[in-house]
Design an enzyme around this catalytic site. Structure first.
Site, short mmCIF file in Angstrom:
data_model
loop_
_atom_site.label_atom_id
_atom_site.label_comp_id
_atom_site.label_asym_id
_atom_site.label_seq_id
_atom_site.Cartn_x
_atom_site.Cartn_y
_atom_site.Cartn_z
N THR A 116 0.91 -1.13 0.00
CA THR A 116 0.00 0.00 0.00
C THR A 116 0.95 1.19 0.00
O THR A 116 2.16 0.99 0.04
CB THR A 116 -0.86 -0.08 1.27
OG1 THR A 116 -1.65 -1.25 1.16
CG2 THR A 116 -1.74 1.12 1.50
N ASP A 131 -9.64 -8.44 1.25
CA ASP A 131 -9.79 -7.83 2.58
C ASP A 131 -11.13 -8.21 3.23
O ASP A 131 -11.35 -7.95 4.41
CB ASP A 131 -9.67 -6.30 2.51
CG ASP A 131 -8.22 -5.84 2.63
OD1 ASP A 131 -7.35 -6.67 2.96
OD2 ASP A 131 -7.95 -4.65 2.41
N SER A 134 -7.43 -1.67 7.16
CA SER A 134 -6.62 -1.30 8.34
C SER A 134 -5.95 0.05 8.13
O SER A 134 -5.19 0.51 8.99
CB SER A 134 -5.53 -2.34 8.58
OG SER A 134 -6.09 -3.60 8.79
N GLY A 182 -0.84 -3.54 5.64
CA GLY A 182 -1.99 -4.40 5.97
C GLY A 182 -2.36 -4.23 7.43
O GLY A 182 -2.44 -3.10 7.94
#
Ligand code: DON
Length: 568
Positions: free
Chosen positions: A379, A421, A451, A472
């Site tokens: 991410t 997810d 998250s 994550g």
């Protein structure tokens, strides 16, 4: 109209692109600044070219949201494993007038998604189905998110903000060692899951310094520059996405795209000692978890115990264990599931959660089937302060590294694998070992639980810290550690960001530690107290900005990647 108009704009964008090609070249290897100071503005992102794009926008008089839009599009080009237009994210805003906002541009499940779509006929989870290929893709939210953010706060013309990304895509840019390695590792997954050979695939190995040119992406971005979000959700790009789906059995339809809308949500705000924290509410679990972790540890003399001491790690881990148990049970998309936010963030409740805390003994996690945490950081987060004092904190993702590995043919961008997810089945771990149940089950149009924890902390109404990270389920605990490192252990921002990290998420019942995070003696004591300790790869890539005592902004980019800070 803040955006350029129709076809002329498209041609104009392409013309500008070509006209600026030579002016924008940045010498390679990049001069990556891990620390920067500025009395006016600061940008910290995962890539030096994206940081430069953000700074250029601010220098031209753009505000923090303008810079965020330009950075998000630039990262889609120069940081393809996580920067994206085929994914989603969350944006937290804090204005110079103390106004706050939270934008949810998270992906949504397609209308044809079903609760059991990732199970075989015997009810077993088929993990790859939610991780690789078209069935893993949620309806992307990024382009609509940027459009909404720009509509509300933007000052510079939309087309101008997309143009640097077009330039980077059409001219290409030289890839770093880390990027070369990542692309080499993914060669076969890209070939397998894309219906054409994408720009990311080359027959020989990529090496540092190679040029990555993304012509199809440049054309897609030019259309987005000219026609705005409608191109992506109703126009030519929408057609290309649907075409990709129909070739390979994906679920996203034209109607799914047409109906996608990002949502302005009420930010989750709470006080922690002399700080005021502004962060993301559900569908992120991150804000609630951060509140829980700070509240559950806040009464204890962390500072006296010492940084990474047995007592401090034990306390933080026990809080994490309890918070993540709540995550699995209670959290999901608030549009589908009543998340008891008030209760979960209530001080009395949180005190009661720690009532059975034993200072010298681990409380074993409940016996729930769980898997390993996958070791990748895909991410990305960026933090921006503009010269007026407005702040933006954005975490954006395709989920896993390069998402579903599906590159939309003709459009040149990667689609997310955010569907992983969701909880495919109660108690079955996802990519990050997170488990869930009904609250986070797959349903049409639902957003998977996240998250991601973009944070802006203020002091006396003024921005003090802008922070966030990928990772994550390790995101909330990483953000927690950076805040505690500065606010409790009195570290400088560079020390707080670069410090080694650890993580516990209830299940699996293990403290994951970065190499060198804890001394052998501390590890031994934790094991004697009943903890299980497991080393793992680097945790997170934090991008943070702090207001120093003299009002100067200090930006710090994580040493764990190519991340770069820049200010003026
Ligand atoms: O939304 C989430 O929580 C995840 N999709 C974030 C993924 C991530 O941070 C990837 N990096 N490891």
């Amino acid at each position: 109209m803040k955006y350029l108009g129709k076809k002329t704009a498209l041609l104009l964008a392409l013309f500008c692109t070509l006209a600026h090609i030579r002016a924008q070249i940045v010498p390679f290897p990049y001069d990556i600044q891990k620390e920067a100071t500025g009395d006016s503005a600061m940008v910290v992102t995962a890539h030096p070219l994206a940081t430069k794009v953000g700074l250029d926008v601010l220098r031209k008089g753009g505000n923090a949201v303008d810079a965020a839009v330009a950075v998000q599009f630039a990262l889609a080009v120069v940081y393809p494993q996580a920067g994206n237009i085929g994914g989603g994210g969350f944006l937290i805003y804090h204005g110079k007038d103390d106004q706050t906002a939270a934008l949810d541009y998270r992906e949504k499940a397609p209308a044809a998604a079903t609760e059991k779509m990732y199970l075989d006929s015997a009810g077993n989870v088929l993990p790859n189905k939610s991780r690789l290929g078209v069935l893993a893709c949620g309806v992307p939210g990024t382009v609509d998110g940027m459009w909404e953010a720009h509509k509300k706060y933007g000052r510079r013309p939309w087309g101008e903000l997309v143009t640097p990304a077009i330039e980077l895509a059409i001219r290409g840019y030289q890839i770093t060692e880390q990027e070369a390695q990542n692309l080499n590792e993914e060669r076969f997954t890209f070939i397998r899951h894309s219906s054409i050979q994408p720009a990311f695939v080359k027959l020989e190995n990529w090496v540092a310094g190679d040029w990555l040119i993304q012509k199809e992406l440049a054309v897609t971005l030019s259309r987005i520059a000219g026609y705005g979000r409608d191109d992506f959700y109703k126009g030519a790009t929408a057609s290309l996405i649907v075409n990709e789906m129909s070739k390979t059995g994906g679920l996203i339809t034209r109607e799914d795209l047409r109906r996608y809308k990002s949502v302005w949500r009420t930010p989750l705000e709470f006080d922690y000692k002399n700080l005021h924290i502004i962060t993301m509410p559900p569908p992120s679990s991150g804000g609630i978890l951060l509140r829980q972790l700070l509240a559950m540890t806040g009464d204890h003399p962390l500072k006296d115990s010492g940084f990474h001491s047995t007592a401090a790690v034990h306390l933080m881990v026990e809080a994490e264990r309890r918070a993540y148990a709540d995550r699995a049970m209670h959290m999901g998309d608030p549009d589908f599931w009543k998340v008891p936010v008030k209760k979960l963030t209530d001080m009395a409740y949180l005190k009661s959660r720690m009532a059975d805390f034993q200072p010298n003994k681990a409380t074993p996690s409940a016996k729930v089937t769980a898997g390993q945490i996958k070791e990748s950081e895909e991410t990305t987060h960026f933090s921006i302060i503009d010269p007026e004092g407005n702040a933006v904190s954005v975490t954006t993702t395709l989920n896993d590294s390069y998402g579903s590995r599906v590159v939309v043919s003709g459009a040149g961008f990667i689609l997310n694998n955010e569907m992983d997810d969701f909880s495919a089945k109660p108690g079955a771990p996802n990519l990050y070992g997170a488990i869930g149940g009904k609250a986070n089950a797959v349903a049409p149009d639902k957003r998977p639980l996240s998250s991601m924890t973009p944070v802006i902390a203020t002091k006396g109404g003024k921005t003090w810290l802008v922070v966030g990270t990928p990772g994550g389920t390790t995101i909330p605990t990483s953000v927690f550690q950076v805040i505690v490192n500065v606010a409790e252990f009195g570290m400088s921002l560079p020390e707080a960001v670069q410090a080694k990290r650890f993580h516990h998420q209830w299940t699996p019942d293990k403290i994951f530690i970065e190499e060198g995070a804890l001394t052998e003696a501390v590890i031994q004591q934790l094991i004697e107290m009943g903890h299980f300790v497991e080393p793992r790869d680097p945790i997170g890539r934090v991008e943070a900005i702090l207001r120093l005592a003299d009002g100067i902004w200090q930006g710090v980019a994580d040493e764990r990647g190519d991340d770069a800070a820049g200010g003026f």
